[in-house]
Motif scaffolding. Sequence first.
Motif, mmCIF file in Angstrom:
data_model
loop_
_atom_site.group_PDB
_atom_site.id
_atom_site.type_symbol
_atom_site.label_atom_id
_atom_site.label_comp_id
_atom_site.label_asym_id
_atom_site.label_seq_id
_atom_site.Cartn_x
_atom_site.Cartn_y
_atom_site.Cartn_z
ATOM 1 N N ARG A 195 0.852 -1.184 0.000
ATOM 2 C CA ARG A 195 0.000 0.000 0.000
ATOM 3 C C ARG A 195 0.890 1.237 0.000
ATOM 4 N N TRP A 218 -5.927 0.381 3.334
ATOM 5 C CA TRP A 218 -4.890 -0.333 4.073
ATOM 6 C C TRP A 218 -5.216 -1.815 4.207
ATOM 7 N N SER A 219 -6.408 -2.225 3.834
ATOM 8 C CA SER A 219 -6.818 -3.624 3.953
ATOM 9 C C SER A 219 -6.382 -4.413 2.730
ATOM 10 N N GLU A 220 -5.546 -5.412 2.953
ATOM 11 C CA GLU A 220 -5.097 -6.250 1.834
ATOM 12 C C GLU A 220 -6.269 -6.971 1.191
ATOM 13 N N ARG A 239 1.149 -14.616 -1.160
ATOM 14 C CA ARG A 239 1.661 -13.499 -0.362
ATOM 15 C C ARG A 239 3.136 -13.279 -0.669
ATOM 16 N N ARG A 282 -2.744 -13.425 8.684
ATOM 17 C CA ARG A 282 -3.196 -12.326 7.832
ATOM 18 C C ARG A 282 -3.044 -10.979 8.542
ATOM 19 N N ASP A 309 -0.659 -7.955 7.251
ATOM 20 C CA ASP A 309 -1.166 -6.603 6.987
ATOM 21 C C ASP A 309 -0.435 -5.564 7.832
#
Length: 545
Positions: free
Chosen positions: A70, A120-122, A394, A522, A526
């Motif tokens: 991000r 900001w949230s993957e 990822r 997760r 993040d």
Amino acid sequence: MTALLVGVIAGLVVLFPSWLGSQLSFSGPYPILLAGLFAALFHRLYFSKLPSPSRIYDGLADLFIHVHYRYARETSTRWYGRGLISTILYLFGGLVGMEGAAAEVAHGVALSRRKPNEKWSEQKRRTDVACVLAAGIAAMFQAPFAAVVFVIELGVGGRTLSAVLSAISAFFTVTWVSKHTDLEFDWVSFFSNLPSERASWVWVFGLAILIGIVGVGLIHVLRFYQEMFFELLRKHLWICAIVGAVVLFCTQTLYPMGYGTPFMELSQLISTKRSFSQHMIYVLNEALSLCTVMAAFGSVGIIWPLMMMGGVLGFSFISSGAGLFVGMAGLVSAVLGTPFFACILVYELTNDWRYFLVASVAAFTAHFTRLFLKQKPLVQRYLEYRGLKLLDGRSADILQSISVQEASERDVEIIKESDLVKDLKAPFLRSKHPFLPVVDRDDKYVGLVTLDLLQEGLEYAEKQGTFYEVKDLLYKLHYSAPAIPERAQLSEVSGVLAQNACCVVVDEFQHVKGLLFAWKVRAAYDREVARRALGQTRFFSPESP
């Protein structure tokens, strides 16, 4: 709502060149020079003032980079500009598919509708990328199911339902607008008039293997061409667009028959009799143009150029619909690593199971040919060149920097194997999770009791007697959740959670230190992504040391 809007926008963007072509006419190779000048000015005046962490653009690879990192400067205007450049290239003879322009513009729309905290949230970034890719492909090829399969096969992730809604919205937008206007956009009707001569399966397999080899070579050439452009113009990347436009101008001047709308190109291929050497010149010309576009401009619209190149190559060996779709499905599968998408796309383009069968054989044969030659798909090669190696969807670099201890849940209830099953209700009520690690008399991990296993154990204990212990329950289960060292990195245990809902974290003495869940991994991922983004670490740039 955003998913539906993305689909509508993608459908309108795909139809825009057809509408503009009905109002204006473009001829000659000179307009492509204007496209290069516009792209250079846009890069110089906007991109240079708001530089991104990477100063090059690779299309699909940049969407993956947006998923995993991000950056505040990754604005919607940047993606609008990319979509506009792809559209201009398509209009003026650059080898770009409109699925790319549709996805780029739609991504700009999706970014503009996200609140700052949502970016900001993957998971939301994954959903946005899945939606725009599905919408672009569904709009361009009228193939919503293949579009969703493409997103899944690439491992984008996100909410599949949102991708489905975007694909359906794009499909119905193109269908409805084309039926109520003079814009013809019907692939099934177009392919219904193909020559249907039978092809030998030996020829099909042989041609698929050849196309797989060609796909491997094309991946190497694309990467070499891009590195050459970057090394020559490292300090003045905006000049890449002008140099690329000059190369495209030369190819159009030398071989003007190689350009046009998708239906025009296919009509020329099918209706005009050409020799084998003419077909090969066409393929080489298309390959040079594609390499130039990807190195000098960049675009998500690579699927249609691959289909056209593969179709010409297949048609030159088998002059029928079978040869055309063997080439299309084979080259798309070999270069992008998406065999399921390739064969399903052919079926949605033709609604003919015979072409689907031939395309399936070709797609998987070409795919395994590439695997046999130990070549990675093009997108993966681009990502690795820019410093992003993926591991189970990822970033391997980020997973390598996070320890299991950081991502684990430390507040857990632990029980002894000598405890009675009837006494486990209280520990389960105190526990935050439906899992209880079991240790022996030396406090070493021996197993994991789950809530459903406890319910079965309580029923069995009532029948067997009150002295039914936890170790008896574990013996009956014949299964023990895997134990993961707390000092290990997440990259070392990647994939374990895909087969287990929970893993037990232990130290070097096999003492239980916590539990590891997928949602904790997760969250830690993040958190690390946000930390790096706030630090403005320069990733993915070939210039960085």
